[in-house]
Design a protein around this motif. Structure first.
Motif, mmCIF file in Angstrom:
data_model
loop_
_atom_site.group_PDB
_atom_site.id
_atom_site.type_symbol
_atom_site.label_atom_id
_atom_site.label_comp_id
_atom_site.label_asym_id
_atom_site.label_seq_id
_atom_site.Cartn_x
_atom_site.Cartn_y
_atom_site.Cartn_z
ATOM 1 N N TYR A 205 44.368 36.866 46.522
ATOM 2 C CA TYR A 205 43.347 36.865 45.282
ATOM 3 C C TYR A 205 42.301 38.370 45.575
ATOM 4 C CZ TYR A 205 44.673 32.303 44.724
ATOM 5 O OH TYR A 205 45.346 31.151 44.422
ATOM 6 N N TYR A 206 43.120 39.067 46.222
ATOM 7 C CA TYR A 206 42.428 40.529 46.581
ATOM 8 C C TYR A 206 41.643 41.030 45.880
ATOM 9 C CZ TYR A 206 42.517 45.152 48.971
ATOM 10 O OH TYR A 206 42.203 46.453 49.588
ATOM 11 N N PRO A 207 42.052 41.294 44.228
ATOM 12 C CA PRO A 207 41.261 41.855 43.312
ATOM 13 C C PRO A 207 39.805 41.242 42.907
ATOM 14 C CG PRO A 207 43.481 42.050 42.600
ATOM 15 C CD PRO A 207 43.295 40.938 43.671
ATOM 16 N N GLN A 208 40.126 39.595 43.091
ATOM 17 C CA GLN A 208 38.867 38.866 42.597
ATOM 18 C C GLN A 208 37.800 38.988 43.721
ATOM 19 O OE1 GLN A 208 42.272 37.985 41.779
ATOM 20 N NE2 GLN A 208 41.673 38.389 39.960
ATOM 21 N N GLU A 209 38.406 38.934 44.972
ATOM 22 C CA GLU A 209 37.597 38.948 46.074
ATOM 23 C C GLU A 209 36.551 40.379 46.160
ATOM 24 O OE1 GLU A 209 40.042 35.978 48.995
ATOM 25 O OE2 GLU A 209 40.883 37.944 48.569
ATOM 26 N N PHE A 234 39.107 50.389 43.900
ATOM 27 C CA PHE A 234 37.809 49.782 43.995
ATOM 28 C C PHE A 234 36.579 50.688 44.301
ATOM 29 C CE2 PHE A 234 39.886 45.796 43.297
ATOM 30 C CZ PHE A 234 38.992 44.973 42.218
ATOM 31 N N ALA A 235 36.951 51.309 45.328
ATOM 32 C CA ALA A 235 35.846 52.107 45.870
ATOM 33 C C ALA A 235 35.228 53.114 44.970
ATOM 34 C CB ALA A 235 36.029 52.688 47.089
ATOM 35 N N LYS A 236 36.307 53.663 44.057
ATOM 36 C CA LYS A 236 35.874 54.701 42.931
ATOM 37 C C LYS A 236 35.239 53.878 41.573
ATOM 38 C CE LYS A 236 39.857 56.926 43.121
ATOM 39 N NZ LYS A 236 40.953 58.032 42.824
ATOM 40 N N GLY A 237 34.971 52.499 41.729
ATOM 41 C CA GLY A 237 34.836 51.826 40.734
ATOM 42 C C GLY A 237 35.746 51.354 39.507
ATOM 43 N N GLU A 238 37.043 51.905 39.847
ATOM 44 C CA GLU A 238 38.027 51.584 39.115
ATOM 45 C C GLU A 238 38.642 50.257 39.128
ATOM 46 O OE1 GLU A 238 40.268 54.872 37.748
ATOM 47 O OE2 GLU A 238 39.041 56.425 39.063
ATOM 48 N N ALA A 239 37.956 49.125 38.838
ATOM 49 C CA ALA A 239 38.437 47.953 39.045
ATOM 50 C C ALA A 239 39.609 47.468 38.226
ATOM 51 C CB ALA A 239 37.269 46.674 39.013
ATOM 52 N N GLU A 240 39.596 47.790 36.987
ATOM 53 C CA GLU A 240 40.673 47.449 36.125
ATOM 54 C C GLU A 240 42.049 48.160 36.500
ATOM 55 O OE1 GLU A 240 40.977 45.093 33.601
ATOM 56 O OE2 GLU A 240 39.149 44.551 34.616
ATOM 57 N N LYS A 241 41.937 49.329 36.874
ATOM 58 C CA LYS A 241 42.992 50.253 37.424
ATOM 59 C C LYS A 241 43.609 49.481 38.667
ATOM 60 C CE LYS A 241 42.881 54.829 35.623
ATOM 61 N NZ LYS A 241 42.554 56.336 36.093
ATOM 62 N N ALA A 242 42.590 49.303 39.493
ATOM 63 C CA ALA A 242 43.144 48.534 40.867
ATOM 64 C C ALA A 242 43.717 47.312 40.641
ATOM 65 C CB ALA A 242 41.924 48.377 41.604
ATOM 66 N N LEU A 245 47.266 47.849 39.375
ATOM 67 C CA LEU A 245 48.156 48.285 40.389
ATOM 68 C C LEU A 245 48.505 46.787 41.413
ATOM 69 C CD1 LEU A 245 49.980 50.366 42.014
ATOM 70 C CD2 LEU A 245 47.972 50.693 43.599
ATOM 71 N N PHE A 246 47.595 46.070 41.604
ATOM 72 C CA PHE A 246 47.727 44.833 42.512
ATOM 73 C C PHE A 246 48.695 43.760 41.644
ATOM 74 C CE2 PHE A 246 46.933 40.501 42.977
ATOM 75 C CZ PHE A 246 47.060 40.213 44.495
ATOM 76 N N ASP A 247 48.429 43.798 40.366
ATOM 77 C CA ASP A 247 49.460 42.873 39.605
ATOM 78 C C ASP A 247 50.933 43.321 39.748
ATOM 79 O OD1 ASP A 247 47.346 41.320 39.066
ATOM 80 O OD2 ASP A 247 47.280 41.836 36.724
ATOM 81 N N ILE A 248 51.238 44.582 39.768
ATOM 82 C CA ILE A 248 52.877 45.076 40.086
ATOM 83 C C ILE A 248 53.347 44.571 41.234
ATOM 84 C CG2 ILE A 248 54.165 46.948 40.254
ATOM 85 C CD1 ILE A 248 52.425 48.559 38.496
#
Lengths: 319, 319, 319, 319
Positions: A205-209, A234-242, A245-248
């Motif tokens: 659940y990394y992105p949710q967390e 995430f540190a750059k504020g690009e949550a959706e991009k993060a 990538l995670f979903d891949i």
């Protein structure tokens, strides 16, 4: 070899390092070196050694210390957290001292099974903090699926308020998302410290967390570069991009969280990626059938295809 | 110091020895000596060291070995069984070798949590027996209340048939009386070995178990002379007398089987009887309140009264 | 049939009634009658129906209600507590209403597995009390060995302070003696109610618990007259005499607390004593072998001998 | 309303139906209708009612039967499996008869906690099969994470060999992939029946399980159309396409498998999709915070985006 002490400001990916063995079960210190370098190439921000995943319980005391020293020697300024959970308080103290002297930045302690009620948890950690003193930074490993011990947010807050050396929550309760949010909200109380929260559970659940306020991950996923890149996005504020990538990688994240067989899969991947010389676990351990390996092949091919088609293809070759 | 190897013929009381510490938590080797002598005066036929009750999990490897060596040095021809349960097979092997070299007569192995199904249990012990080889006698510790692992009688029989080094069942499943009877009946099959069965569970069902075919007790009751006398009366065929004596002690047997507080009670009694210098457990451990101690006083006074009125009064003063 | 409501002043022996079945597994309402009368002849002060021991989980809703009605019809002014634990809150409410309308004096609720932390326990019972309203007296069944839910004394005190309908603690945590003392000491706080505490665990620590402030027993021992006499001797201040009597029965108290087989033993004794027509449990249930029955014979003969030699001999024939 | 009996040939998606309640906790039979129709529009091949996810333990007996009747009335020729696990064998029998008379195609039985060893499992199911007779098809629900009971492949095979009414394995052990393969390989033995295997665990390993020989899924994922499409693609031999589609939904599959909160998420999605009138669970149940709902929004938007960009966009609107 002169990493700083762990603090509330810790961020990023603290990889839980596998412990490599030779095919006949001996500790493989050369593979400790290559694995450390592999993790560094993946960009990890720190290491966690001798955790549950690290087969620490199958090492002798001397072997454990050798692993810590070997990683410290190559980790440069990356912080190292050492698991020191033990049934006896005196052993926790001794292991902590040995780890800190060897160059660790802090230690991680899970509660022993059998603690009862909120006060049982508080009192155990109060004993730990008194035994270790104020100079050894401590991570609370909250993993009730294995320990059977529930950490109430209020208890964690009492500990944070009373013991400055408690600097991090290793978050892997399940369900845990609400607890993470609850801890972050509790920190808004004037005077309460904000501690570091790194998340486990294999990163499932990394992105949710991260969206809920985690500071990074502490887990052993065998493609650590994903954990690092997601953190950095995430540190750059690009949550959706993060999360894209995670979903891949999610099919493999999910594949590795399988109980019992998960470690065999991780070591197999680390072996295939050249990070360790043998995927062997110390007995008694799990191992992969031909069927399991073929299944992993399929999943990895699918991963590579998706990475390629999404323009991330070059990044898998961290090694 | 030259005790024989443990065999299927083992009989009597193998006392589970407490591990004495000083008030500040250091291993107290002098009290190991006095405790060993206390047990010998009580007439025990053997010793079991580093069991769950022995706080073995709070010792360092060096301390564990020191305890074994110290008891061996005073135990004369009494057999010594050493607990060597460990998460890693290699550690079980190493601890077993160290124990045998130090003079142990055999080792005791409990199954690790998480074994699944009958084959899971069989396969784990098959691995153990292969790792230890045919020359180290092994006791199966069947204590599912703690391990969570059920031992089916058929599995035990397969192990007995396949591995000659399996010589004893430490029987403490609950409910366990039917299993004990079942194992004894299974041994009537032509060609099957009869193994030694010593019973645990604090001795709570000791007379019933002796009547069903047990060979003695392996437990840590703080009045070992009762365990010994009951065994001897059974050996002489005087079951009713044996049970009469047991029943006099039963209120204290029952008092000591309380979870968590039981060890504190045992060490307090051993301390009061002069066998050890401090009732202290290593942290984290249980301790007695003033209320608990007064309650123990009452129970001991009642015991002494009943012993006196039954003509057994002189025997309590084993020390 | 017009018993009063259960209150904080409840005292004595509330027998946990077995549920009798015919040999082919049908609910045996005639045996409910004879069993009720047997218990009344033993002098019990109240009844607890549909507890874990009562095989309540094997009854249909209609059968459960029939048992309550049948016992109420014969119990005169003896109070009846009905177990209403259920996974769904609405079912707890419904069962409670049905029981109270049928003539119960109060209901008993154990926590469902899975409650987390002190607040998890408090909140569950707060929900229960709100659902049941202020007019249904409630017993908290504290039996973590089965439920897995720990009740901290502070949580119990918060519940007592906040909900007047909480009138009794069914005490059977293990270890539990210290908790009992702790609850009694907490009641010295000005303004806090003193609640009734009845003890379970088969009565294994009954005299110790009475000395620590329990008000009686709630258990299903098959010689209820002992439970009653011990209570009455304590009420008269004759603690030593009470414990003398208890100790005579202790071998059988201990025999009956065996997990799984315990209920089979109790029903066998009730059957032999003429209280029920069949010792049968509903499937899946435990049953006794010829060996088990012979063992029970021996223990009962020993009991009768000791009762006779101690001058209590006439009392066993309560039926 | 005249569905055939469940057999070894069962294939496809047997959706585990949620049980809808109104906002004040009453059983909502109209929503049972709309939910049934929703599932049918999604293309499910069958239904599983009153499973753990169906809050069956919070229903009264009458309510349970009403749910079965209501779904049967609309399900046409789709087979319906009814969960009938219960502590008492007689209740299992009665519930099974009621379900079959109401139109069910078969029943599902999970083992009760506490079964011991391979024989304990075999004997329990042998009792079940004898109680139900040869004419009621039975599904073995293998979910040790909740029941604590391990099913060894050999035990399953003994049951399949001995009881023709055992026609399906609900597979959700974890780790379970190797067991699935092992069962399929065991079926190659001449004379052994091949049974249906439907997989659970929220579908987390659905493609891997299909590749290993599963016949479909029995789970409650809130986008059942994905489960159906994946099944159909596998049936056509298009494994890669199937897994591509699955991976698009995987972030939500994973989100729904969270313990405790998972059912709240599923009901929320079913509510948003118009399948039920309220997402309410019966107390005690989990519920979603505003934070949880916003997180779900984000995940659903991401799903819709990925479906659209992959050309599956139109399929989400099954309702």
């Amino acid at each position: 070899m002169s990493a700083s002490k762990l603090s509330e400001n810790a961020k990023g990916v603290y990889i839980i390092a596998a412990t490599p063995f030779t095919d006949d079960g001996a500790l493989d210190l050369q593979s400790v070196d290559t694995l450390t370098e592999f993790y560094l190439r993946c960009g990890v921000h720190g290491f966690t050694l001798l955790g549950m995943m690290g087969e620490a319980h199958k090492l002798t005391a001397d072997e454990s210390l050798a692993v810590v020293q070997r990683v410290v020697a190559r980790a440069g300024d990356r912080q190292i957290i050492v698991g020191v959970s033990h049934a006896g308080l005196e052993n926790v103290r001794r292991l902590s001292h040995e780890a800190m002297i060897a160059g660790a930045s802090g230690v991680m302690v899970a509660p022993p099974p059998g603690l009862k009620g909120d006060d049982g948890v508080y009192n155990y950690y109060a004993q730990i903090f008194q035994a270790l003193g104020p100079d050894i930074p401590v991570v609370y490993q909250d993993y009730p699926q294995t320990t059977g011990v529930y950490l109430a947010p209020q208890v964690f807050e009492r500990l944070v308020d009373d013991f400055k050396q408690l600097v991090m929550l290793k978050h892997e309760d399940a369900p845990g998302l609400a607890k993470l949010t609850r801890v972050r909200e509790g920190e808004k109380k004037p005077g309460r410290r904000r501690v570091s929260i790194l998340v486990g559970n294999g990163g499932l659940y990394y992105p949710q967390e991260m969206r809920r306020g985690a500071d990074g991950a502490m887990t052993g996923f065998a493609w650590p570069e994903m954990l690092v890149q997601v953190y950095e996005l995430f540190a750059k504020g690009e949550a959706e991009k993060a999360e894209d990538l995670f979903d891949i990688y999610l099919p493999l994240v999910r594949h590795e969280v399988q109980p019992a067989i998960g470690l065999a899969l991780r070591k197999e991947v680390l072996f295939r990626r050249g990070a360790i010389k043998s995927p062997k676990q110390r007995a008694p351990g799990s191992s992969l059938t031909a069927h399991d390996k073929a299944e992993l092949d399929t999943l990895i091919k699918r991963l590579e295809r998706r990475l390629a088609s999404s323009g991330h293809g070059n990044k898998v070759a961290a090694e």
